[in-house]
Design an enzyme around this catalytic site. Structure first.
Site, PDB file in Angstrom:
ATOM      1  N   ASP A  48     -14.599   0.182  38.792  1.00 34.33           N
ATOM      2  CA  ASP A  48     -14.930   1.305  38.732  1.00 34.33           C
ATOM      3  C   ASP A  48     -14.290   1.877  38.748  1.00 34.33           C
ATOM      4  O   ASP A  48     -12.423   1.535  38.332  1.00 34.33           O
ATOM      5  CB  ASP A  48     -14.733   2.101  40.254  1.00 34.33           C
ATOM      6  CG  ASP A  48     -16.220   2.144  40.887  1.00 34.33           C
ATOM      7  OD1 ASP A  48     -17.640   2.259  40.089  1.00 34.33           O
ATOM      8  OD2 ASP A  48     -16.012   1.961  42.279  1.00 34.33           O
ATOM      9  N   ASP A  84     -17.365   1.837  47.817  1.00 29.40           N
ATOM     10  CA  ASP A  84     -17.434   1.794  49.234  1.00 29.40           C
ATOM     11  C   ASP A  84     -17.671   3.367  49.679  1.00 29.40           C
ATOM     12  O   ASP A  84     -18.309   3.023  50.996  1.00 29.40           O
ATOM     13  CB  ASP A  84     -15.313   2.800  49.256  1.00 29.40           C
ATOM     14  CG  ASP A  84     -14.995   3.410  47.977  1.00 29.40           C
ATOM     15  OD1 ASP A  84     -16.455   4.169  47.164  1.00 29.40           O
ATOM     16  OD2 ASP A  84     -14.354   4.308  48.022  1.00 29.40           O
ATOM     17  N   ASP A  88      -1.588  25.539  41.016  1.00 29.88           N
ATOM     18  CA  ASP A  88      -2.357  24.340  40.973  1.00 29.88           C
ATOM     19  C   ASP A  88      -2.449  23.771  41.817  1.00 29.88           C
ATOM     20  O   ASP A  88      -0.891  22.728  41.663  1.00 29.88           O
ATOM     21  CB  ASP A  88      -2.755  24.855  39.518  1.00 29.88           C
ATOM     22  CG  ASP A  88      -3.734  23.943  38.771  1.00 29.88           C
ATOM     23  OD1 ASP A  88      -4.651  22.530  39.826  1.00 29.88           O
ATOM     24  OD2 ASP A  88      -3.761  22.898  38.070  1.00 29.88           O
ATOM     25  N   ARG A 113     -11.947  27.859  37.317  1.00 37.59           N
ATOM     26  CA  ARG A 113     -11.738  26.944  36.774  1.00 37.59           C
ATOM     27  C   ARG A 113     -10.395  27.571  35.746  1.00 37.59           C
ATOM     28  O   ARG A 113     -10.420  26.826  34.390  1.00 37.59           O
ATOM     29  CB  ARG A 113     -12.557  26.056  35.809  1.00 37.59           C
ATOM     30  CG  ARG A 113     -13.957  25.642  36.597  1.00 37.59           C
ATOM     31  CD  ARG A 113     -15.135  25.699  35.280  1.00 37.59           C
ATOM     32  NE  ARG A 113     -14.696  24.400  34.980  1.00 37.59           N
ATOM     33  CZ  ARG A 113     -15.736  23.867  33.568  1.00 37.59           C
ATOM     34  NH1 ARG A 113     -16.303  24.774  32.963  1.00 37.59           N
ATOM     35  NH2 ARG A 113     -15.580  23.530  33.031  1.00 37.59           N
ATOM     36  N   SER A 149      -5.949  28.499  36.909  1.00 36.78           N
ATOM     37  CA  SER A 149      -5.169  29.392  37.262  1.00 36.78           C
ATOM     38  C   SER A 149      -4.080  29.686  36.353  1.00 36.78           C
ATOM     39  O   SER A 149      -4.155  29.995  35.671  1.00 36.78           O
ATOM     40  CB  SER A 149      -4.467  28.102  37.734  1.00 36.78           C
ATOM     41  OG  SER A 149      -3.293  26.811  37.433  1.00 36.78           O
ATOM     42  N   ASP A 170     -23.032   2.751  47.225  1.00 42.03           N
ATOM     43  CA  ASP A 170     -22.937   2.181  47.129  1.00 42.03           C
ATOM     44  C   ASP A 170     -23.961   0.463  47.744  1.00 42.03           C
ATOM     45  O   ASP A 170     -23.364  -0.908  47.031  1.00 42.03           O
ATOM     46  CB  ASP A 170     -21.181   1.583  47.287  1.00 42.03           C
ATOM     47  CG  ASP A 170     -20.604   2.505  45.471  1.00 42.03           C
ATOM     48  OD1 ASP A 170     -20.874   3.003  45.002  1.00 42.03           O
ATOM     49  OD2 ASP A 170     -19.640   2.541  45.771  1.00 42.03           O
TER      50      ASP A 170
END
Lengths: 691, 553
Positions: free
Chosen positions: A309, A526, A346, A385, A387, A530
């Site tokens: 990953d 995890d 943020d 989306r 700040s 998966d």
């Protein structure tokens, strides 16, 4: 259960060290293992034991110092072999003890009609069944494995992972699994039990580290077959030697013939084979990885393709600000200042990284929010989306390119082609552009520039992947990013291939495709989604932080939840096989010297010419044979640390690895016994009755 | 020209000729083993016997075919020998005893060609041609067929079919052995090997004495005797007889013939598995052992300690003057390394180490280059063992040519390497323990022991050469050596075909940088070491009591 293991038995014992106390503790076990019903499972050592019995009878019937010396050392050979196995097991038992202490009898508060009501009853932990719901509150021990279905809590998992920092467990998502024996430190959770009593994770761990669940792996079976056949060949060679010797006028005593058999059969590897396997599993445990079977460890050595990953494995968890790119006519310092100011509200890791970059790259101290009077903070949300902050009539905004552009044009401004070009350039390179803009006192907003966010590849990964390539292992990066972004990171990290915009189905398809071509695939995972891929992969390493479903599906669990460890797991798998191969080679090569010791001792009287074969110049026939047998026994003890520690593995191509190991264990195996037997003979010749 | 330069020139010519044939012959064999086309004559044959030539067999069926064919061959040959006095062209030879007929029938069917009889006085022309010569062809073809199945195990994937034995047998006989034998029979006949149907001719020699000279269809049998690594001579003296092997040239030709197919088969192997480097590695190991053995035997035969030997300049006892030491040593090394067993000199008379080497050559398991087919399958099984140990040392489940070597594969490979030594040692041990059988030895002491050891080594490894000296035409030796030949031939075949079946089933593992390369000098060295160590360790005590004890004084 060995209770004499010292209290300080470390959770992670230093690998390969022969603790004298551990040796002593293993001794009774080693003697107990002389039981023929146990020994017969190891054909090589069973022959040694039978030989010991035969020489004992012969020594009783016709006593001599020589006969008793050989008999004694043959028994020692068998005991040493068992000792190696017992020591390897002892290390596991020490760990099992630690785990057992965690598995204290707990009382469970079972919810009888969850989720309808909160009626509860107290039952012993062992009475819990699959699908029961229990409530656990701060200070209580989780009574069994399960998934959190309600609430959030911090949990102390040190009993299992050895890691003292508490972890958060919450309902839903991929952090929902709790393990029986761990302790809730705060809050209250409701857990749905997912394991039967006696089959909990901790029970399986205990069984694994104790070696109770140990089964022979395919490769170990194959090697055992080869060793057994060599044993038979040598048995035949020695049994048929007697009539030939009688014809030559030199019939041999039973003691000498048994000594020859034991010297020739591959006792070194036969004695250490099971210790090597146990120690291999143990090495994984030392690194906090639990392999559910030895087969999985072996498969790890054979892996052709690693699926990794991106996030957390190849790159640091989150994207980070790498650069400030000002719009034309804007000073970079001003951009950095505005960017930092707008990011103070943020709390995302990306936002924090901007504050940090402004500080480290431009010397701008991160201001605390309270320093600015009358400031109205605009926090980052998934909807806006963006700040920013409104202070002293000045509005500063930072956020996704599209959102900020909307804000700018909505207030009558324009973004400008240069900035658009910067934004597109960053996107094309796989980065994330954040645009910073400001507006003074209700005027027209002005774009200050762009912040370049990018994935930061963990240090050293490129080298790791190059190593893997040399080992013949292909790495594939799995990411949810778009192909463009994925390619950029893949190139930077140096992986061989990538799978972009990956869904669990894509991952599964990739594994199946690789396996179709005869390749073995390893992956980490995890999440519950998966689980199918973890089950399909040849080596599926589940993170301990993951869901129970993932842990059940994989064949290994990493207690540290560190996906990079997959690479170490592969190396341990390889090391296990290399150790077996190296000791087999060593063991067989040893025979050459033993022949040169024993054959002239047996026949030089009948055929004087054969004395020329006594190249070591051994003192007498009896001292020569005794020395060979003593060497044969001592070399087992001498190699126990190597068997437990494993042969050093270097990530390199097969040819150089082979050349190196043949050099050390093949040629070494030829030479060492010549020296060893000679040295022992120098001592043995002074023993009365043996000279 | 001196003896040594002549020897070197012969060796160079031989190696050159073998190298020249390696490629075309190997490719030809690969072609006939993989072609989908049947010749018209073959089709007619398949129809006559009722074989579906396009249906491949599973390994147990292939094995049953091999065993059934061989059992029928033994029965037929046994019957023919026992009944020959009542048949044509018997030349009035006496009836052969049952135990000797059994021994002979087994011997020719197993490609051993151990002869406890004397060819010219025990066999009529009919048995020689319709019995022994036929087996010379088909027993060689059986060996190649078995290795073909093993190679298909490597080259085929995810199938339970390893080929069709009847097709393999037919094609190898008709497209390979027959044409090459015809060609070389003509060459041999042109160079003085006899070819007629005469019986014994009584002639008066120059000194006035009477001599009985046997004729016979020798040249036609001589070519396949060597080409098929059979070795059973038309005459008792085998290739030392001037009618079988008249000149230095025919001698060199005979050595060439017995080596040419075994040395070409690795090419076939490389071609069929699609990687010529694999074939090169195998042929390199074979060549290494062959060259070393030829050089060492020649060296020891030039070492001479006795006064008679010193006068002669070399150990000439038992050697033909027209061949000399070098050509005799070359022949001895080649015949014992190929399971041929033809001789042009008498190994019993070799120096202890020279003769010891011929035993050791056979003990290697007839793999360097070995018999037709059997040499390659023996070498490949040892390669499997070598790859297994070495593969572990590179940290992967060992794989050879993309096929994993797991428990099943190692079981068959282990049983294979276990079989022959067990037969040799048990046979020798029994013979030496039985007072009656010990009496058969010509010599006493270590040399006498070597004779017995040689006999069982030769029989179990299907070589067929004899150390001479020992009297083996007794019921016990005929029976025991016959059993040694049967088990020494067919038990390994069982394990090889089982291995082939288990390899063919597998899905291939793609090679990577982590895969042990099975070509190149490192692997050649490794495989050679495994061959030496496995054999050396097994036979060292026996060798110590025979040739080594005799040689070290």
């Amino acid at each position: 259960m060995s209770t004499s293991v010292p209290e300080t038995a470390p959770q992670r014992a230093a690998a390969g060290l022969l603790d004298p106390q551990l040796l002593l503790a293993a001794l009774p076990d080693a003697v107990r293992k002389l039981d023929p019903r146990v020994m017969v499972k190891n054909p090589v050592m069973f022959v040694v034991e039978v030989g010991s019995v035969v020489t004992t009878v012969a020594a009783v019937a016709d006593p001599s110092v020589f006969a008793w010396a050989i008999t004694g050392w043959l028994w020692l050979t068998a005991v040493f072999a068992n000792l190696a196995e017992a020591v390897a097991e002892g290390r596991g038992k020490a760990q099992a003890d630690t785990l057992r202490r965690a598995r204290t009898e707990s009382v469970a508060r079972r919810l009888t009609d969850w989720p309808a009501g909160a009626a509860e009853e107290e039952v012993p932990g062992t009475a819990l069944r699959l699908g029961d719901h229990v409530v656990v509150e701060a200070g209580q021990t989780v009574p069994g494995d399960g998934d959190v279905v309600e609430g959030v809590a911090s949990v102390d998992e040190s009993a299992i992972t050895g890691e003292s920092a508490p972890v958060i467990r919450e309902s839903g998502g991929d952090r929902s699994a709790v393990t029986g024996g761990t302790r809730v430190l705060s809050d209250r959770i409701v857990v749905r039990i997912t394991s039967e009593p006696g089959r909990t994770f901790i029970d399986r761990m205990i069984a694994l580290v104790e070696g109770a669940a140990r089964q022979r792996t395919p490769n170990e079976i194959a090697l055992n077959i080869l060793l057994a056949s060599l044993t038979v060949v040598f048995l035949v060679a020695v049994v048929t030697l007697q009539p030939m010797a009688a014809y030559a006028g030199a019939p041999q005593s039973t003691v000498v013939l048994v000594a020859l058999v034991v010297a020739l059969i591959p006792t070194t590897i036969g004695a250490l084979l099971s210790a090597i396997g146990i120690a291999g599993m143990d090495r994984l445990v030392q690194r906090n990885v639990l392999a559910m079977s030895g087969r999985a460890v072996e498969a790890a050595g054979d892996v052709n393709t690693l699926l990794l990953d991106k996030t957390g494995t190849i790159t640091l968890g989150n994207r980070q600000a790498a650069e400030f790119l000002p719009a034309p006519g804007v000073d970079v310092g001003r951009l950095a200042d505005a960017a930092q100011l707008s990011s103070l509200a943020d709390e995302t890791p990306e936002g924090r990284s901007i504050v940090v970059l402004a500080k480290t790259g431009h010397g701008l101290r991160a201001r605390a929010r309270g320093e600015l009077a009358h400031a109205a903070w605009v926090p980052f949300t998934a909807q806006t989306r963006m700040s920013g902050v409104d202070a002293d009539g000045r509005q500063v905004r930072k956020g996704a390119a599209g959102s900020v552009a909307n804000w700018v044009t909505g207030h009558g401004g324009s973004v400008g082609t240069e900035v658009t070009a910067l934004v597109d350039g960053i996107s094309a390179a796989g980065g994330t552009p954040l645009v910073v803009a400001e507006r003074d006192g209700g005027g027209v907003p002005r774009v200050l520039g762009v912040v370049h966010l990018k994935d930061v590849v963990k240090p050293g990964m490129r080298e790791r992947f190059a190593e893997l390539r040399r080992m013949g292992i292909r790495t594939v990066m799995i990411t949810g990013d778009n192909p463009l972004t994925a390619r950029a990171i893949a190139e930077e990290a140096g992986v061989d291939d990538f799978l972009a915009e990956a869904t669990p189905e894509d991952k599964m398809a990739l594994i199946k495709k690789e396996q179709e071509g005869g390749k073995l695939v390893a992956m980490t995972g995890d999440g519950t989604n998966d689980a199918p891929a973890l089950a399909q992969a040849d080596v599926g390493v589940a993170m301990n932080t993951g869901t129970m479903a993932a842990k059940e599906a994989g064949n290994m669990v990493d207690l540290d939840s560190n996906p990079t460890k997959l690479i170490e797991i592969v190396e341990i798998g390889k090391q296990l096989l290399i150790t077996r191969g190296a000791l087999t080679t060593f063991s067989i090569a040893n025979d050459v010297a033993k022949y040169f010791a024993i054959i002239p001792a047996m026949f030089a009287a009948a055929h004087p010419g054969l004395r020329h074969l006594n190249v070591m110049g051994l003192h007498s026939p009896t001292s020569a044979i005794t020395s060979a047998i003593v060497f044969n026994a001592l070399v087992i003890v001498g190699l126990v640390p190597l068997a437990l520690r494993g042969v050093k593995y270097r990530p390199t191509d097969a040819s150089s690895l082979l050349a190196r190991n043949i050099g050390i264990y093949g040629l070494g195996g030829l030479a060492v016994p010549f020296v060893g037997i000679k040295l022992i003979d120098l001592a043995v010749q002074f023993v009365p009755g043996l000279s | 020209m001196g003896a040594t330069p002549a020897g070197w020139l012969q060796a160079i010519a031989l190696v050159g000729a073998l190298a020249l044939c390696h490629r075309p012959l190997g490719d030809h064999i690969a072609g006939l083993l993989t072609s989908a086309r049947h010749l018209r004559a073959e089709k007619a044959l398949y129809k006559a016997v009722g074989v579906d030539a396009d249906a491949d067999q599973r390994w147990p069926v292939y094995l049953r075919s091999v065993l059934a064919f061989s059992a029928l061959s033994v029965l037929f040959l046994y019957g023919l020998i026992r009944l020959q006095t009542h048949l044509l062209l018997s030349l009035g030879v006496p009836e052969m005893e049952a135990h000797q007929a059994w021994n002979t029938a087994v011997s020719f069917t197993t490609n051993t060609n151990w002869q406890s009889y004397s060819g010219e006085s025990a066999m009529g022309h009919l048995v020689q041609m319709a019995g022994l010569a036929v087996q010379n062809f088909v027993s060689a073809a059986v060996g190649i067929a078995v290795v073909a199945a093993l190679v298909r195990g490597f080259s085929r994937h995810r199938t339970d079919r390893v080929g069709n034995f009847w097709v393999d047998l037919t094609r190898i006989s008709l497209r390979l052995l027959l044409p090459v034998s015809v060609l070389f029979a003509l060459v041999l006949a042109a160079n003085g090997v006899v070819q007629n149907f005469h019986g014994f001719e009584q002639v008066t020699t120059l000194s006035g004495g009477q001599q009985s000279i046997p004729g016979g269809p020798v040249a036609s049998q001589e070519a396949i005797k060597l080409l098929g690594t059979n070795g059973g001579g038309f005459y008792n003296a085998n290739s030392a007889h001037p009618f079988e092997n008249p000149t230095g040239f025919t001698n060199l030709l005979e050595v060439f013939l017995l080596l040419v197919i075994p040395f070409a088969l690795p090419r076939t192997f490389g071609r069929m598995v699609g990687d010529h480097r694999q074939g090169h590695a195998v042929v390199a190991v074979m060549g290494l052992f062959w060259a070393a053995s030829a050089v060492l035997v020649t060296f020891f035969e030039h070492q001479h300690s006795g006064s008679a030997l010193q006068a002669a300049g070399a150990a000439m006892e038992g050697k033909e003057q027209r061949f000399g030491v070098a050509a005799s040593s070359l022949f001895a090394a080649s015949t014992t390394l190929t399971s041929t067993g033809a001789v042009n000199s008498f190994h019993d008379s070799f120096t202890p180490f020279g003769g010891g080497l011929t035993v050791f050559d056979m003990m290697l398991g007839e793999i360097a280059p070995g018999g037709t087919g059997s040499g390659l399958y023996g070498m490949l099984v040892l390669a499997v063992v070598a790859v297994f140990v070495a593969g572990l040392m590179v940290g992967r489940t060992p794989e050879y040519l993309g096929k994993k070597l797991g428990g099943r594969e190692m079981k068959f490979a282990s049983l294979y390497i276990l079989t022959t030594p067990t037969i040799v040692l048990v046979g020798t041990g029994c013979a030496i323990a039985l007072p009656g059988e010990r009496a058969g030895m010509l010599n006493d002491g270590a040399h006498g022991f070597s004779e017995v050891l040689y006999a069982f080594t030769s029989a179990a490894n299907n070589n067929g050469s004899a150390f001479a000296g020992i009297t083996v035409n007794t019921a016990w030796y005929d029976t025991a050596l016959g059993l040694a030949m049967v088990f020494g031939r067919f038990l390994p075949v069982v394990f090889v075909l089982a291995l082939a079946g288990s390899l063919a089933r597998q899905r291939p593992v793609p090679a990577s940088a982590g895969t042990l390369p099975t070509h190149g000098p490192l692997f050649v060295g490794l495989l050679s070491a495994v061959v030496l160590i496995v054999v050396g360790l097994t036979y060292f005590p026996a060798l110590a009591l025979g040739p080594i004890a005799e040689g070290l004084h």
